[in-house]
Design a protein around this motif. Structure first.
Motif, PDB file in Angstrom:
ATOM      1  N   LEU A  13       0.838  -1.208   0.000  1.00  0.00           N
ATOM      2  CA  LEU A  13       0.000   0.000   0.000  1.00  0.00           C
ATOM      3  C   LEU A  13       0.872   1.257   0.000  1.00  0.00           C
ATOM      4  CD1 LEU A  13      -2.832  -1.039   2.485  1.00  0.00           C
ATOM      5  CD2 LEU A  13      -2.995  -0.791   0.005  1.00  0.00           C
ATOM      6  N   LEU A  14       1.982   1.173   0.711  1.00  0.00           N
ATOM      7  CA  LEU A  14       2.901   2.298   0.804  1.00  0.00           C
ATOM      8  C   LEU A  14       3.417   2.687  -0.579  1.00  0.00           C
ATOM      9  CD1 LEU A  14       4.440   3.835   3.147  1.00  0.00           C
ATOM     10  CD2 LEU A  14       6.360   2.367   2.565  1.00  0.00           C
ATOM     11  N   ARG A  15       3.752   1.670  -1.384  1.00  0.00           N
ATOM     12  CA  ARG A  15       4.257   1.946  -2.734  1.00  0.00           C
ATOM     13  C   ARG A  15       3.140   2.411  -3.659  1.00  0.00           C
ATOM     14  NH1 ARG A  15       7.477  -1.053  -0.215  1.00  0.00           N
ATOM     15  NH2 ARG A  15       9.687  -1.351  -0.720  1.00  0.00           N
ATOM     16  N   MET A  16       1.927   2.020  -3.286  1.00  0.00           N
ATOM     17  CA  MET A  16       0.788   2.400  -4.110  1.00  0.00           C
ATOM     18  C   MET A  16       0.572   3.921  -4.097  1.00  0.00           C
ATOM     19  SD  MET A  16      -3.002   0.938  -3.427  1.00  0.00           S
ATOM     20  CE  MET A  16      -4.433   1.762  -4.096  1.00  0.00           C
ATOM     21  N   ILE A  17       0.961   4.572  -2.985  1.00  0.00           N
ATOM     22  CA  ILE A  17       0.653   5.998  -2.841  1.00  0.00           C
ATOM     23  C   ILE A  17       1.326   6.848  -3.929  1.00  0.00           C
ATOM     24  CG2 ILE A  17       0.784   7.999  -1.307  1.00  0.00           C
ATOM     25  CD1 ILE A  17       0.701   5.913   1.032  1.00  0.00           C
ATOM     26  N   PRO A  18       2.676   6.838  -4.018  1.00  0.00           N
ATOM     27  CA  PRO A  18       3.280   7.661  -5.078  1.00  0.00           C
ATOM     28  C   PRO A  18       2.880   7.194  -6.480  1.00  0.00           C
ATOM     29  CG  PRO A  18       4.931   6.277  -4.031  1.00  0.00           C
ATOM     30  CD  PRO A  18       3.696   6.168  -3.203  1.00  0.00           C
ATOM     31  N   LEU A  19       2.741   5.869  -6.653  1.00  0.00           N
ATOM     32  CA  LEU A  19       2.352   5.369  -7.978  1.00  0.00           C
ATOM     33  C   LEU A  19       1.018   5.965  -8.406  1.00  0.00           C
ATOM     34  CD1 LEU A  19       3.317   1.579  -7.816  1.00  0.00           C
ATOM     35  CD2 LEU A  19       4.362   3.355  -9.237  1.00  0.00           C
ATOM     36  N   THR A  20       0.046   5.962  -7.477  1.00  0.00           N
ATOM     37  CA  THR A  20      -1.282   6.491  -7.810  1.00  0.00           C
ATOM     38  C   THR A  20      -1.201   7.969  -8.159  1.00  0.00           C
ATOM     39  OG1 THR A  20      -2.259   4.963  -6.228  1.00  0.00           O
ATOM     40  CG2 THR A  20      -3.626   6.804  -6.941  1.00  0.00           C
ATOM     41  N   LEU A  78       3.068   2.411   6.822  1.00  0.00           N
ATOM     42  CA  LEU A  78       1.923   2.966   6.088  1.00  0.00           C
ATOM     43  C   LEU A  78       1.467   4.270   6.730  1.00  0.00           C
ATOM     44  CD1 LEU A  78      -0.097   2.559   3.812  1.00  0.00           C
ATOM     45  CD2 LEU A  78      -1.605   1.437   5.449  1.00  0.00           C
ATOM     46  N   HIS A  79       1.350   5.324   5.916  1.00  0.00           N
ATOM     47  CA  HIS A  79       1.032   6.634   6.477  1.00  0.00           C
ATOM     48  C   HIS A  79      -0.252   7.198   5.872  1.00  0.00           C
ATOM     49  CE1 HIS A  79       2.562   8.421   2.764  1.00  0.00           C
ATOM     50  NE2 HIS A  79       3.490   7.484   2.830  1.00  0.00           N
ATOM     51  N   SER A  80      -0.675   8.336   6.409  1.00  0.00           N
ATOM     52  CA  SER A  80      -1.977   8.884   6.013  1.00  0.00           C
ATOM     53  C   SER A  80      -1.993   9.399   4.573  1.00  0.00           C
ATOM     54  CB  SER A  80      -2.366  10.010   6.984  1.00  0.00           C
ATOM     55  OG  SER A  80      -1.315  10.953   7.040  1.00  0.00           O
ATOM     56  N   GLY A  81      -0.831   9.384   3.915  1.00  0.00           N
ATOM     57  CA  GLY A  81      -0.797   9.793   2.516  1.00  0.00           C
ATOM     58  C   GLY A  81      -1.738   8.972   1.646  1.00  0.00           C
ATOM     59  N   ILE A  82      -2.066   7.770   2.088  1.00  0.00           N
ATOM     60  CA  ILE A  82      -2.956   6.923   1.286  1.00  0.00           C
ATOM     61  C   ILE A  82      -4.322   7.579   1.105  1.00  0.00           C
ATOM     62  CG2 ILE A  82      -3.771   5.524   3.256  1.00  0.00           C
ATOM     63  CD1 ILE A  82      -3.160   3.395   0.527  1.00  0.00           C
ATOM     64  N   PHE A  83      -4.760   8.314   2.182  1.00  0.00           N
ATOM     65  CA  PHE A  83      -6.058   8.999   2.048  1.00  0.00           C
ATOM     66  C   PHE A  83      -5.952  10.146   1.043  1.00  0.00           C
ATOM     67  CE2 PHE A  83      -6.155   7.417   6.546  1.00  0.00           C
ATOM     68  CZ  PHE A  83      -7.007   6.355   6.263  1.00  0.00           C
ATOM     69  N   ILE A  84      -4.781  10.817   1.088  1.00  0.00           N
ATOM     70  CA  ILE A  84      -4.587  11.904   0.117  1.00  0.00           C
ATOM     71  C   ILE A  84      -4.654  11.339  -1.298  1.00  0.00           C
ATOM     72  CG2 ILE A  84      -3.027  13.729  -0.650  1.00  0.00           C
ATOM     73  CD1 ILE A  84      -1.863  13.865   2.125  1.00  0.00           C
ATOM     74  N   ALA A  85      -3.996  10.185  -1.503  1.00  0.00           N
ATOM     75  CA  ALA A  85      -3.987   9.586  -2.845  1.00  0.00           C
ATOM     76  C   ALA A  85      -5.401   9.268  -3.319  1.00  0.00           C
ATOM     77  CB  ALA A  85      -3.133   8.317  -2.849  1.00  0.00           C
TER      78      ALA A  85
END
Lengths: 368, 512
Positions: free
Chosen positions: A58-65, A196-203
């Motif tokens: 999920l962590l890698r998913m953030i910048p990719l998205t 895993l950080h809150s950046g996922i919500f931003i993405a």
């Protein structure tokens, strides 16, 4: 029925293209003498076996998205942005500068401020090729790639010079990196013991934003028109150069934001190799996701899986992690080819007739 | 399949059926053509003519039905098979390499001339000379394709097809891109060739069907609705059978009266893409409630004129007074806002965004208008309502409003453009080749709409090569030649002959 069939057909073709890509990858794996089945099994299942694995994917998913969303805006507007890598680097520099200059700002001010700075940095780096293309018809393929090199050198310059960690100076080890940035910039870690950080919500929020922008607003309408048929857009009174520039600015801003969030969420300081190919993988994710946010999210997850899984193969099966890059290349080729298949309505018709005949038959059998 | 050189004495298709996604393109079609016959295949856009020809050419496989040559059944798996049997087709789009000579283009497909890596151009030259001499085609084998006019390129295509051994010709709308003079020449040529070959040609233009064909077959919705000898039927009979109802192309019967000038072009100068002066001191005016037809051979500045008025091309000097305001070098958006409507020449690439749905194309010019837009968000309900209304009103035949506009037939695409432009209530309309390539039914519809707008007081500049279209609709006829207006005359005095002379660049002195 037809609409449902259409979507099903597209998904099937994409899944088939993954399988074909994996088959081609298998040939290469055999050539380097690896155990094909085991390698794929490790890549695709090993990361999902525990909490850490899943969160790392999920962590890698953030910048990719986020990068892929930006690529999508540009691509849909008729400009191919290969410069996300450089835009990310400039974004990171801007974020770092803000954090170094204002370490005492409270989190709720500093985080938005720093991410905005990252976005602006990336936007500026995207504006240059957009402007050159719109006004002077400079091919964006050339300008974005060249700007990647410039950005990489700038990045190194700042990390070795003005932003170098003072501790490195005194210790004399000279690792090119900034100091640990202020804790006020840290994005919250969501699950203790993982990164895993809150950046996922931003993405996810940004994915929604891009969907609304492109398909629900007149700006998106104009951008898509300019990208789909420039002549008709011009005829329709759309200022095509203006929207080209806007699209590149947005695209760059997203790459810059991806960099800013990566720093604030994961590394907490600017180090070399943060971008680590996300700018390029983002292009694959965007294409693989059908240039649509709803497709990009799962595509980003899949590529996050590949990236993390590749790290594990190195440890578990002894296959170099670079294999994933080979796979990525193969997947791009296969996707481009599968577009040809998707574009052929006659083939689709034939498949649909056969499918209908099959389902009818099986239904009869069930009744009997 | 064996390459044969036997003559084709008869070609017969029986019960050909071909389905496409959602469409029955050919429905149980049976036809036969004997040696020396010319069959005209007519029908509206989307009636299945091109599909049928593609089946004959081996591009499509029929779902049902058989093809017989000389009473022997044949199966075409690919165009090569059809070609080996002597069937050759000249497409609407010519397949020639522009920076090669005529001879080299023909040699490309001429297998006998290739010996390993060596090309025997002398052999090709002999063959080309043979064909040219036999049919009296005038083609210079050493000219480069880019130097040739459209009519000449078409002759190259014919020579190419014949050189490669075609004994049965299929021509898909051979005259659609030709000037009136070139059309006449082609008809004479094809008549001469018909002595030795069989020809099928697809056409919308009933005049040439009458002139050229011995037999006519009419297709409607994929079915043959009529077959017979051409000489037994008048053009209007054929037109009625084609559309299923009596077609009377409307005429402009209104009084020519000037309600004040709407569009005034003064001493316009503009350059073409290649840099020469395409508009050279051009002046013209069009009044409210008036149709001015601009006649001329294409390439004399028509495209540039339309683009200049609509802000799509730079004006070097001169004025464009639109309702009193000089709009020269306005942006396209400003011209649109001033109340200009424009039906462009390239309907597939300029008039619509092909990958956009029909409803999106309807708002191409209005995505920010208050009708379809609220705080930058598109008002989908209103967009759908508008699209459904226009689809109904303009009789656009499509499964729904969501289909990609590019997937519609030419006639329906033109209706989409017309619907958009007219529903915007323009003060003025520029229509460039509005019915080119369209069938009689669609042309009738579009002509009626244009006349109705004229009667409502809209000024219209109609740019066309079809002299009938121009004389039927216009109040005034202007003739353009090399970027200048040769002459403006009232429609009543614009005879075909006189226009033809003016279009060829001869100064008219009839009135003096």
């Amino acid at each position: 029925m037809t609409k449902r069939f259409n979507t099903g057909y597209k998904i099937t073709v994409i899944i088939l293209s993954i399988l074909v890509a994996m088959l081609i990858g298998a040939v290469i794996l055999i050539a380097i003498g690896a155990d094909v089945l085991k390698t794929y099994l490790v890549i695709l299942t090993e990361p999902l076996k525990n909490k850490i694995g899943i969160t790392e994917v999920l962590l890698r998913m953030i910048p990719l998205t986020i990068v892929a969303l930006g690529i999508t805006v540009a691509y849909r507007s008729g400009i191919i942005n290969i410069g996300a890598e450089g835009q990310m680097a400039i974004g990171i520099l801007a974020t770092t500068a803000i954090a170094l200059l204002f370490p005492n700002l409270p989190s709720y001010v500093l985080i938005p401020f720093a991410i905005l700075a990252g976005a602006l940095g990336g936007a500026f780096w995207g504006f240059i090729p957009g402007f050159l293309k719109a006004k002077l018809e400079v091919s964006e393929l050339l300008s974005t790639v060249m700007l990647n090199y410039i950005a990489a050198q700038l990045y190194t310059f700042f990390l070795r010079g003005p932003m170098l960690d003072p501790a490195e100076l005194t210790m004399g080890s000279g690792t090119p990196q900034s100091m640990r940035l202020t804790r006020n910039l840290d994005l919250t870690r969501l699950i203790p013991g993982t990164r895993l950080h809150s950046g996922i919500f931003i993405a996810i929020a940004l994915a929604l934003l891009i969907y609304l922008l492109l398909w629900k607003t007149s700006y998106g309408f104009k951008m898509r028109a300019a990208g789909a048929q420039e002549r008709a857009a011009r005829y329709g009174g759309i200022n095509v150069p203006k929207y080209l520039i806007i699209a590149m600015v947005i695209s760059g801003a997203f790459a810059g934001m991806a960099g800013a969030i990566e720093i604030a969420g994961v590394h907490r300081r600017a180090i070399e190799g943060v971008t680590s190919g996300y700018g390029f993988s983002g292009i694959v994710v965007a294409l693989f996701g059908g240039l649509h946010p709803a497709g990009i999210l799962p595509a980003a997850f899949f590529f996050g899986l590949l990236l993390y899984g590749a790290d594990m193969t190195q440890r578990l099966v002894g296959v170099p992690a670079n294999m994933v890059q080979v796979l990525q290349g193969v997947i791009i080729l296969v996707i481009v080819s599968s577009k040809m298949i998707l574009a052929n309505p006659y083939l689709q018709q034939r498949v649909e007739t056969k499918w209908l005949a099959l389902t009818k038959q099986s239904r009869k059998e069930v009744q009997a | 399949m064996e390459h044969t050189t036997r003559t084709i004495n008869s070609l017969r298709v029986e019960h050909i059926t071909k389905r496409f996604p959602g469409v029955l393109a050919c429905d149980d079609i049976s036809l036969s053509i004997g040696k020396g016959e010319v069959l005209a295949l007519v029908g509206e856009n989307g009636a299945g003519k091109t599909t049928l020809m593609n089946v004959l050419m081996g591009l499509y496989h029929p779902d049902e039905g058989k093809i017989f040559i000389n009473d022997e059944e044949v199966h075409f798996k690919s165009p090569n098979d059809a070609f080996a049997c002597g069937i050759g087709m000249v497409h609407q789009q010519y397949m020639l390499v522009p920076n090669m000579t005529v001879l080299e283009n023909i040699a490309l497909g001429y297998k006998q001339a290739w010996k390993g890596l060596k090309l025997d151009l002398a052999l090709v030259r002999r063959q080309v000379k043979d064909v040219i001499g036999k049919y009296g085609l005038t083609v210079d084998p050493d000219a480069y394709i880019w130097q040739l006019s459209v009519g000449e390129q078409q002759r190259v295509e014919l020579v190419k097809t014949l050189c490669l051994g075609a004994r049965f010709l299929i021509l898909d709308e051979p005259t659609s891109a030709l000037t009136p003079q070139e059309t006449d020449e082609l008809i004479v040529l094809l008549k001469r060739m018909a002595g030795e070959l069989s020809i099928i040609f697809i056409s919308h233009k009933l005049q040439e069907v009458k002139d050229l064909s011995s037999k006519v077959a009419i297709l409607r919705h994929g079915k043959v609705v009529f077959q017979g000898t051409t000489s037994d039927h008048s053009s209007s009979d054929i037109a009625a059978l084609m559309t299923g109802h009596e077609v009377v192309l409307p005429h402009n019967t209104g009084e020519a009266c000037c309600l004040g000038p709407m569009l005034q072009l003064k001493n316009l100068k503009a350059r073409s893409d290649r840099g020469f002066l395409a508009l050279d001191d051009l002046s013209l005016y069009v009044c409210k409630g008036e149709i001015v037809g601009l006649a001329g051979v294409s390439g004399n500045g028509q495209r540039e004129l339309a683009e200049v008025i609509n802000g799509l091309r730079h004006v070097e000097s001169g004025q464009i007074l639109f309702d009193g305001q000089d709009i020269a070098n306005f942006t396209p958006a400003q011209v649109i806002d001033a109340g200009m409507g424009y039906i462009p020449e390239e309907r597939n690439t300029e008039g619509i965004v092909p990958s956009f749905s029909m409803k999106e194309n309807f708002i191409l010019k209005d995505s920010t208008s208050s009708q379809f837009n609220r705080h930058a968000f598109l008002n989908n309900k209103e967009i759908d309502r508008n699209a459904n209304e226009l689809r109904e009103k303009f009789d656009i035949r499509s499964p729904n409003i969501e289909v990609a506009a590019g997937s519609l037939s030419g006639g329906n695409i033109q209706k989409v453009i017309l619907a958009r432009e007219i529903s915007r209530n323009p003060k003025f309309l520029i229509a460039v080749y509005p019915t080119r390539g369209l069938d009689m039914g669609a042309a009738e519809f579009i002509h009626k709409q244009l006349l109705q707008k004229r009667n409502e007081g809209v000024g219209i500049l109609l740019i066309s090569e079809e002299l009938d279209e121009i004389t039927n609709l216009s109040d005034q006829v202007a003739v353009i030649f090399k970027g200048k207006i040769q002459k403006v005359l009232p429609s009543s005095k614009a005879s075909r002959r006189r226009l033809g002379i003016l279009m060829a660049g001869v100064k008219d002195d009839e009135e003096i």
